[in-house]
Design an enzyme around this catalytic site. Sequence first.
Site, mmCIF file in Angstrom:
data_model
loop_
_atom_site.group_PDB
_atom_site.id
_atom_site.type_symbol
_atom_site.label_atom_id
_atom_site.label_comp_id
_atom_site.label_asym_id
_atom_site.label_seq_id
_atom_site.Cartn_x
_atom_site.Cartn_y
_atom_site.Cartn_z
ATOM 1 C CB SER A 1 21.251 -98.612 27.347
ATOM 2 O OG SER A 1 21.149 -100.191 27.470
ATOM 3 C CE1 TYR B 1 24.369 -98.313 32.032
ATOM 4 C CE2 TYR B 1 22.637 -99.839 31.471
ATOM 5 C CZ TYR B 1 23.877 -99.163 30.978
ATOM 6 O OH TYR B 1 24.309 -99.028 29.655
#
Length: 677
Positions: free
Chosen positions: A554, A567
């Site tokens: 990501s 995250y």
Amino acid sequence: MRPEVANLLERSHRLGSDPRITNYAGGNTSCKGAEVDPVTGGEVELLWVKGSGGDLGTLTEKGLAVLRLDRLRALVDVYPGVEREDEMVAAFDFCLHGKGGAAPSIDTAMHGLVDAPHVDHLHPDAGIAFATAADGEALTKACFGDRVAWVPWRRPGFQLGLDIAEIKREHPQAIGVILGGHGITAWGATSQECEANALEIIRSCQAYIDSHGRTDPFGAVVEGYAPLPEVERRARAAALLPIVRGLASTDRPQVGHYTDSDVILDFVSREHHQRLAALGTSCPDHFLRTKVRPMVVDLPPTAALEDVVARLRELHVAYREDYRAYYERYADDTTPAMRGADPAIVLVPGVGMFSFGKDKQTARVAGEFYVNAVNVMRGAEAISTYAPIEEREKFRIEYWLLEEAKLARMPAPKPLATRVAFVTGAGSGIGRAIAERLAREGACVVVADMNAETARKVAEEIGSSDLAVPVTVDVTDEDQVRAALAEAALAFGGVDLVINNAGLSISKSLLETTVDDWDLQHRVMARGSFLVAKAAAAAMIGQGLGGDIVYISSKNGVFAGPNNLAYGAAKADQAHQVRLLAAELGEHGIRVNGINPDGVVRGSGIFASGWGAQRAAVYGVPEERLGEYYAQRTLLKKEVLPEHVAAAVFALTAGDLANTTGLHIPVDSGVAAAFLR
């Protein structure tokens, strides 16, 4: 559609639905009838016959070759003799009627020259058992009297058609023939009669074998060679398959298939299996797919795994030397180049059979043909002695220039053909898009997800089990991950391309983030990616074929955004795993790369499960406009979709970036703060 053609297709589907009667793409059927010639306005007699490469079980009207019988029969007068009979196949093109339709096969002459409205040529196990029995002619006489005639072995072609036509004329009472070393041909005045005659021959052969045959044609079970229990058997197969697949891919990459049917397990447990396997298959449709003979492991099922692996490597070297010697014995200046010296069939006592091919269907069909070959051997040994056609004849067919021309007409393989992909989190969103894209590009795909229903649905929508299989797995559980990779091996022979995509996200501030929030996200993404990469790398190293591991990381692994600690940290962990594994696995030809998407809102399982609402609240926008918000903060002002990530995976793995490893590719429409430095 003409009634006789409709009847032909229905008959073909029935005959092609039973593998004991004929295999996939094996055998051919035909009918004759009159039709108005659009040029002359007069009637012309036509032949409709299954075309080259077609399959009886799924035959359509487009799969039929349509020829004018007057032209086809006129070829008899210009036939140059058996030494030049291959030239007649090209002549069939000048007999075609109308436009479209399939290319005529080598067996077209058999159907056109035999004076009967309907003809079936089939490869039934029981019929080939008679055809390959050492005293097949006498057995045919004993079983059928003058109702079925015997035709000595002759390679398929124009002369065989002439031979059968002559027998039909000389034996008006006959309903068909048994072709030595090959199969059967039957005929009839109607479609129903032709089918009934073919089935009568097959059933009579089987009844004769059942009533006259020995009960143990393969001999007694060898002590210590009984099949392993199912769980142990499948575990041994999963451990061996990647290694065997690597060996079978020495000349060109192959996909694998595993068979542990009772037919195979019984055969490899018996005292005569080595002798019979060495004789090879007989029917051309069999050995064109199974090769001249299989590779047979000569160790008991209880042998240690490392001993079996070592023996496999020794046997593979010997097999390749033997195949090259076989090629050199019979090749001449006109022979096509050797296509590969690796086995298509590998038999392992107690475990079963591994079969290989250019795709899953080819590998599976090769295994199905060898099951038929074992049934043939059983029947022949029960009533006589199995005596397949001579090795020289097998070579003539395997390296037939007509067969080479057929191979040359095959479409070019897709970019990911022969590659086995394992995609985690593939039940939705990015994982689903990746699985679908890889399958479209030719890969066999294992759709792995912790949700069994979504995995099943995605796999079914991709296609048959030859293209995709579902696997249920929690990537945080090491045993489940190992079991999932074992299922990949059993399904396709191993794994070449692994996508670490499984993930989830919880958007909270530091003070709101609980230890459970932190642990959950790190278990799924950091720990889960590690477990999958570890199990996959073990399989890839065993195969010796290299491979690709791709992390769907990501931009949050680089970009520091608010309320995203757990995250972002887990994604940063994944990002560094890419670098570490690229450095470690490069010596094995395994490339490890990553993809850094920006927020993929539409179609995303993560966003749909609550992450979207949380992130929308952080940025103060309506959830339905979150994708637009993300797009507007990028340089390109474009929303990132699952298919964009899938395209990046394809770019990394399709071959053009073969020297790239340790790379992270941004798929974020340009987030300047996430530029890699």
